[in-house]
Design an enzyme around this catalytic site. Structure first.
Site, PDB file in Angstrom:
ATOM      1  N   GLU A  10       0.877  -1.175   0.000  1.00 22.38           N
ATOM      2  CA  GLU A  10       0.000   0.000   0.000  1.00 22.38           C
ATOM      3  C   GLU A  10       0.910   1.220   0.000  1.00 22.38           C
ATOM      4  O   GLU A  10       1.597   1.487   0.985  1.00 22.38           O
ATOM      5  CB  GLU A  10      -0.903  -0.005   1.228  1.00 22.38           C
ATOM      6  CG  GLU A  10      -1.738  -1.274   1.274  1.00 22.38           C
ATOM      7  CD  GLU A  10      -3.130  -1.063   1.833  1.00 22.38           C
ATOM      8  OE1 GLU A  10      -3.330  -0.111   2.594  1.00 22.38           O
ATOM      9  OE2 GLU A  10      -4.012  -1.864   1.486  1.00 22.38           O
TER      10      GLU A  10
ATOM     11  N   CYS B 284      -1.768   9.416   2.990  1.00 27.69           N
ATOM     12  CA  CYS B 284      -1.636   8.798   1.660  1.00 27.69           C
ATOM     13  C   CYS B 284      -2.753   9.292   0.759  1.00 27.69           C
ATOM     14  O   CYS B 284      -2.578   9.393  -0.448  1.00 27.69           O
ATOM     15  CB  CYS B 284      -1.655   7.282   1.770  1.00 27.69           C
ATOM     16  SG  CYS B 284      -3.099   6.635   2.613  1.00 27.69           S
TER      17      CYS B 284
HETATM   18  P1  NAD Z   1       8.866   4.453   4.020  1.00 24.80           P
HETATM   19  O1  NAD Z   1       8.775   3.669   2.757  1.00 24.80           O
HETATM   20  O2  NAD Z   1      10.023   5.364   4.211  1.00 24.80           O
HETATM   21  O3  NAD Z   1       8.907   3.442   5.282  1.00 24.80           O
HETATM   22  C1  NAD Z   1       7.881   2.481   5.495  1.00 24.80           C
HETATM   23  C2  NAD Z   1       8.433   1.351   6.333  1.00 24.80           C
HETATM   24  O4  NAD Z   1       9.409   0.625   5.570  1.00 24.80           O
HETATM   25  C3  NAD Z   1       9.133   1.789   7.613  1.00 24.80           C
HETATM   26  O5  NAD Z   1       8.753   0.929   8.662  1.00 24.80           O
HETATM   27  C4  NAD Z   1      10.608   1.624   7.261  1.00 24.80           C
HETATM   28  O6  NAD Z   1      11.443   1.397   8.378  1.00 24.80           O
HETATM   29  C5  NAD Z   1      10.567   0.405   6.357  1.00 24.80           C
HETATM   30  N1  NAD Z   1      11.709   0.234   5.457  1.00 24.80           N
HETATM   31  C6  NAD Z   1      12.534   1.180   4.945  1.00 24.80           C
HETATM   32  N2  NAD Z   1      13.447   0.619   4.118  1.00 24.80           N
HETATM   33  C7  NAD Z   1      13.198  -0.718   4.103  1.00 24.80           C
HETATM   34  C8  NAD Z   1      13.771  -1.834   3.418  1.00 24.80           C
HETATM   35  N3  NAD Z   1      14.812  -1.687   2.600  1.00 24.80           N
HETATM   36  N4  NAD Z   1      13.239  -3.051   3.617  1.00 24.80           N
HETATM   37  C9  NAD Z   1      12.184  -3.222   4.428  1.00 24.80           C
HETATM   38  N5  NAD Z   1      11.587  -2.214   5.115  1.00 24.80           N
HETATM   39  C10 NAD Z   1      12.091  -0.971   4.947  1.00 24.80           C
HETATM   40  O7  NAD Z   1       7.485   5.225   4.161  1.00 24.80           O
HETATM   41  P2  NAD Z   1       7.002   6.217   5.314  1.00 24.80           P
HETATM   42  O8  NAD Z   1       7.758   7.501   5.226  1.00 24.80           O
HETATM   43  O9  NAD Z   1       6.973   5.507   6.624  1.00 24.80           O
HETATM   44  O10 NAD Z   1       5.481   6.466   4.898  1.00 24.80           O
HETATM   45  C11 NAD Z   1       5.079   7.450   3.975  1.00 24.80           C
HETATM   46  C12 NAD Z   1       4.602   6.817   2.700  1.00 24.80           C
HETATM   47  O11 NAD Z   1       3.616   5.837   2.980  1.00 24.80           O
HETATM   48  C13 NAD Z   1       3.935   7.805   1.771  1.00 24.80           C
HETATM   49  O12 NAD Z   1       4.344   7.563   0.443  1.00 24.80           O
HETATM   50  C14 NAD Z   1       2.442   7.485   1.934  1.00 24.80           C
HETATM   51  O13 NAD Z   1       1.642   7.859   0.843  1.00 24.80           O
HETATM   52  C15 NAD Z   1       2.487   6.014   2.119  1.00 24.80           C
HETATM   53  N6  NAD Z   1       1.273   5.521   2.789  1.00 24.80           N
HETATM   54  C16 NAD Z   1       0.389   4.785   2.057  1.00 24.80           C
HETATM   55  C17 NAD Z   1      -0.783   4.335   2.651  1.00 24.80           C
HETATM   56  C18 NAD Z   1      -1.791   3.528   1.878  1.00 24.80           C
HETATM   57  O14 NAD Z   1      -2.716   3.024   2.486  1.00 24.80           O
HETATM   58  N7  NAD Z   1      -1.662   3.376   0.556  1.00 24.80           N
HETATM   59  C19 NAD Z   1      -1.047   4.656   3.986  1.00 24.80           C
HETATM   60  C20 NAD Z   1      -0.117   5.405   4.700  1.00 24.80           C
HETATM   61  C21 NAD Z   1       1.043   5.833   4.084  1.00 24.80           C
END
Ligand code: NAD
Length: 457
Positions: free
Chosen positions: A229, A263
């Site tokens: 997501e 999001c």
């Molecule tokens: P992010 O991708 O930076 O991090 C998300 C998670 O992934 C964190 O827990 C992080 O520690 C982990 N992560 C980072 N690198 C990784 C790797 N190499 N392998 C595995 N895990 C890893 O995102 P964020 O800043 O936490 O969230 C913001 C983003 O999330 C925005 O783009 C937003 O639109 C999206 N979002 C989408 C929804 C939806 O329902 N579609 C809901 C909320 C947020």
């Protein structure tokens, strides 16, 4: 064990340090979850429901301190933290009410001694890598139905919402979910990457496209159920027959709520030329009424930017828009430190050459573009690599439905925006991801539908 330092994004101050996981502890905990899952799945559903009911009661009892924890570590205005926790209660109620029917074995054929049934068996051990922007919502969309349907959950909260992640684990354990069945894994990207190395039966990720793409690449050959997501660049079109004042008030809230860090934040607005000026004036006036300040204050509407690097993204989009001829009506710069602050920023006279109309801003920044027809509006709404939500404002229901039918988005809105319902599936087109949460499909997604062919001798 290493430590994870947690800072308050509103002040830059260190809040605390918590014990973090490493590759070895992630591996050990995932084996413990594997061993514990069958016993959890073998419990009667009513016992798992009772645990989640007690979890719900604990959230109600601790709502104020839980809201304060989330606000301190993410910079989310306190009233919005309360709203998120209260909103989660409705989601829990939906899952509790629907899990029995959604996971019951269905007889789909029964004739001439032949019976066909669908059994919903749990996936097993699922990994949940989560985002910080709505930690209770996006985590709860996964771990609540996953636990109810008999899975063990390896839960990696964002490093920007780790205290909330630990609070979730504490309340679930106190409510009767065994320690090895709901397992928090604390840390940043490296801990997430270590989790990808473990034997899991499903991986449910919420976060950015960039990380989602890395996860898809790592998991590709593994044949494990994968849900991603991701982000959005959500458009809304305001038709010439809409009330510009009402539409502006709703869309200003949709763009700026949670400091634009949703999001499904409204990220692009198209307005018919006949009401463009009236809409823009009403939009700016509404945003001027939003109070920016201490996230712990009850009347704060614009809080801090949770992740400092996002300030650079916002700066770059502002510079790019100005260089390409957009009109800056409000904001356009960082607020004074310490902490991560950005003024609510509104541009008119934007176009799709500009980054702010193409790439996720994820902050209090919006562009309003003039259009001269429905056809042009639909074309622009679909001119994106994302497809999470989209909306149309018009009093004409038939027109709205005809327009929204042409828009490629997982959720579409008539005269509303930035809205999520537990009863409806949450999914996206394109780079907004694959799979879904919420609705009864969002319960069944944590099960493996097993096909039974039974012939009586
Ligand atoms: P992010 O991708 O930076 O991090 C998300 C998670 O992934 C964190 O827990 C992080 O520690 C982990 N992560 C980072 N690198 C990784 C790797 N190499 N392998 C595995 N895990 C890893 O995102 P964020 O800043 O936490 O969230 C913001 C983003 O999330 C925005 O783009 C937003 O639109 C999206 N979002 C989408 C929804 C939806 O329902 N579609 C809901 C909320 C947020």
């Amino acid at each position: 064990m290493t430590q994870l330092a947690i800072h308050n994004p509103a002040t830059g101050a260190l809040i605390t340090e918590v014990a973090a996981d490493d590759a070895a502890s992630v591996a050990a905990k995932s084996l413990q979850a594997r061993a514990a899952q069958p016993r959890w799945a073998a419990l009667p559903l009513a016992e798992r429901q009772a645990c989640i009911t007690r979890f719900r009661a604990a959230i109600v009892a601790e709502l104020e301190p839980l809201a304060a924890i989330m606000t301190r570590e993410t910079g989310k205005p306190i009233q919005m933290s309360r709203n998120e926790l209260n909103g989660l209660l409705g989601r829990i109620d939906f899952f509790l009410a629907e899990v029995s029917a959604s996971t019951a074995t269905q007889t789909v054929f029964n004739e001439g001694g032949m019976t066909e049934q669908i059994e919903h068996t749990p996936l097993g051990v699922v990994a949940n890598i989560s985002a910080w922007n709505y930690p209770w919502f996006v985590g709860g969309n996964v771990f609540i139905p996953a636990l109810l349907s008999g899975n063990a959950v390896l839960y990696k909260p964002s490093e920007y919402a780790a205290m909330t992640g630990l609070a979730i684990a504490r309340l679930l354990h106190a409510a009767g979910v065994p320690q090895d069945v709901f397992v928090p894994l604390i840390g940043g990207g490296a801990v997430g990457a270590a989790l990808l190395e473990q034997k899991v039966d499903g991986l449910f990720f919420t976060g950015s496209y960039a990380t989602g793409a890395k996860i898809a690449q790592a998991m590709g050959p593994r044949m494990v159920k994968l849900q991603l997501e991701l982000g959005g660049k959500d458009p809304t079109y305001v038709c010439e027959d809409a009330n510009p004042q009402t539409a502006a008030e709703s869309l200003a809230d949709g763009a700026m709520y949670n400091t634009g860090q949703s999001c499904c934040s409204v990220e692009r607005i198209y307005v018919h030329e006949k009401i463009y000026d009236a809409f823009v004036a009403a939009f700016v006036a509404t945003v001027q009424g939003f109070k920016l300040g201490d996230p712990m204050a009850n009347d704060t509407y614009i809080g801090a930017i949770t992740r400092a690097p996002q300030l650079d993204v916002l700066d770059a989009q502002v510079v790019d828009a100005q260089a390409k001829g957009a009109t800056l009506l409000l904001g356009g710069k960082r607020g004074p430190g310490p902490g991560n602050w950005y003024e609510p920023t509104v541009f008119s006279h934007v176009n799709h050459d500009m980054e702010l109309m193409r790439e996720e801003s994820f902050g209090p920044l919006i562009g309003i573009q003039k259009v001269s027809s429905d056809t042009e509006a639909v074309k622009l709404m679909n001119d994106t690599r994302y497809g999470l939500t989209a909306g149309v404002f018009t009093p004409d229901e038939a027109r709205a439905k005809a327009l929204l039918a042409q828009v490629k988005a997982g959720s579409v809105y008539w005269n509303c925006c930035d809205r999520v319902s537990p009863r409806l599936p949450w999914s996206g087109y394109g780079d907004s991801g694959v799979g879904l949460t919420l609705s009864t499909y969002g319960i069944q997604t944590f099960t493996r539908p097993k096909a039974w062919h039974l012939r009586k001798p």
